[in-house]
Design an enzyme around this catalytic site. Structure first.
Site, mmCIF file in Angstrom:
data_model
loop_
_atom_site.group_PDB
_atom_site.id
_atom_site.type_symbol
_atom_site.label_atom_id
_atom_site.label_comp_id
_atom_site.label_asym_id
_atom_site.label_seq_id
_atom_site.Cartn_x
_atom_site.Cartn_y
_atom_site.Cartn_z
ATOM 1 N N LYS A 87 0.853 -1.192 0.000
ATOM 2 C CA LYS A 87 0.000 0.000 0.000
ATOM 3 C C LYS A 87 0.890 1.243 0.000
ATOM 4 O O LYS A 87 1.760 1.394 0.867
ATOM 5 C CB LYS A 87 -0.868 -0.043 1.260
ATOM 6 C CG LYS A 87 -2.162 0.732 1.192
ATOM 7 C CD LYS A 87 -2.979 0.406 2.441
ATOM 8 C CE LYS A 87 -4.290 1.158 2.467
ATOM 9 N NZ LYS A 87 -4.975 1.010 3.758
HETATM 10 O O1 G3P Z 1 -7.531 2.035 5.619
HETATM 11 C C1 G3P Z 1 -7.866 3.277 5.104
HETATM 12 C C2 G3P Z 1 -9.215 3.805 5.533
HETATM 13 O O2 G3P Z 1 -10.193 2.809 5.422
HETATM 14 C C3 G3P Z 1 -9.243 4.553 6.828
HETATM 15 O O3 G3P Z 1 -10.536 4.838 7.263
HETATM 16 O O4 G3P Z 1 -12.044 5.566 9.085
HETATM 17 O O5 G3P Z 1 -9.614 6.187 9.197
HETATM 18 O O6 G3P Z 1 -11.123 7.275 7.547
HETATM 19 P P1 G3P Z 1 -10.841 6.022 8.325
#
Ligand code: G3P
Length: 217
Positions: A87
């Protein structure tokens, strides 16, 4: 649509795997840090532990923000296990790293995507996945699902093989909206996946069936 669980918590990953509908896992440095994973050896061990639990792709994020560091880390991560997807962020260095890693037949997930332009460059560089962040756009009064739809349409129009991995999903409605616009993957907190099962009529109906089943004994 494939379901990934968006966590580095091994108990939750086991729980999601046991449900029988899990296609993979995504992690990021925030999720890893939340689990107390610290230091090179612990990071490597944790990714191996995740790969032992699930059958599908496991996204492991590079920590470097520089091209050279990204490709060094990416090659090391990819060598750990065939399920590892490297990633990298949607930056200039990240796009160059995607191009390099793709040429080495290493799967990549281009993350922190907030625009169609970033998704386009990632796809042109050969990314396996692009991760647009729905919830964080919604948090900023921008329609996250509209971006997913725009990227899905763009990839279909130009026959890009890159898969749209909807990330930063906050709730079940996001998942249903991802289905409606044709996202390839939704990476979700376990609570959002389990939330799909919630319906009061199911609970009421089951309670009645349990009650009536006692009359059959
Ligand atoms: O893994 C990336 C993403 O899904 C993060 O989500 O909830 O931190 O905006 P969030």
């Amino acid at each position: 649509m494939k379901f990934f669980v968006d966590t580095a918590n091994l108990a939750q990953i086991k729980d999601a795997q046991a449900l029988g509908v899990l296609d993979g896992v995504t992690t990021n440095p925030s999720l890893m840090a939340k689990e107390g994973i610290k230091g090179h050896d612990a990071i490597i061990k944790h990714y191996m532990d995740i790969c032992d639990i699930v059958d599908g792709d496991v996204s492991a994020e590079v920590l470097s923000t520089e091209y050279e560091g990204m490709i060094k880390e990416g090659e090391e991560l990819a060598a750990l296990h065939k399920q590892i997807v490297v990633k990298v962020p949607a930056t200039k260095a990240g796009i160059k790293a995607v191009k390099y890693l793709t040429a080495k037949k290493i799967k990549t997930n281009c993350t922190l995507v907030f625009s169609a332009g970033q998704a386009l460059l990632a796809a042109k560089a050969g990314a396996t996945y692009v991760s647009p962040f729905i919830g964080r756009l919604d948090d900023n009064s921008v329609d996250g699902i509209a971006l997913i739809e725009q990227i899905v349409d763009m990839f279909n129009y130009y026959d890009f093989e890159t898969q749209v991995l909807a990330a930063s999903i906050r709730h079940t409605m996001h998942i249903i909206q991802c289905v409606e616009v044709g996202a390839d993957v939704a990476t979700c907190p376990l609570s959002a996946i389990e939330g799909l099962l919630k319906h009061p009529l199911t609970d009421i109906g089951l309670a009645q069936f349990v009650k009536d089943s006692q009359r059959m004994a």
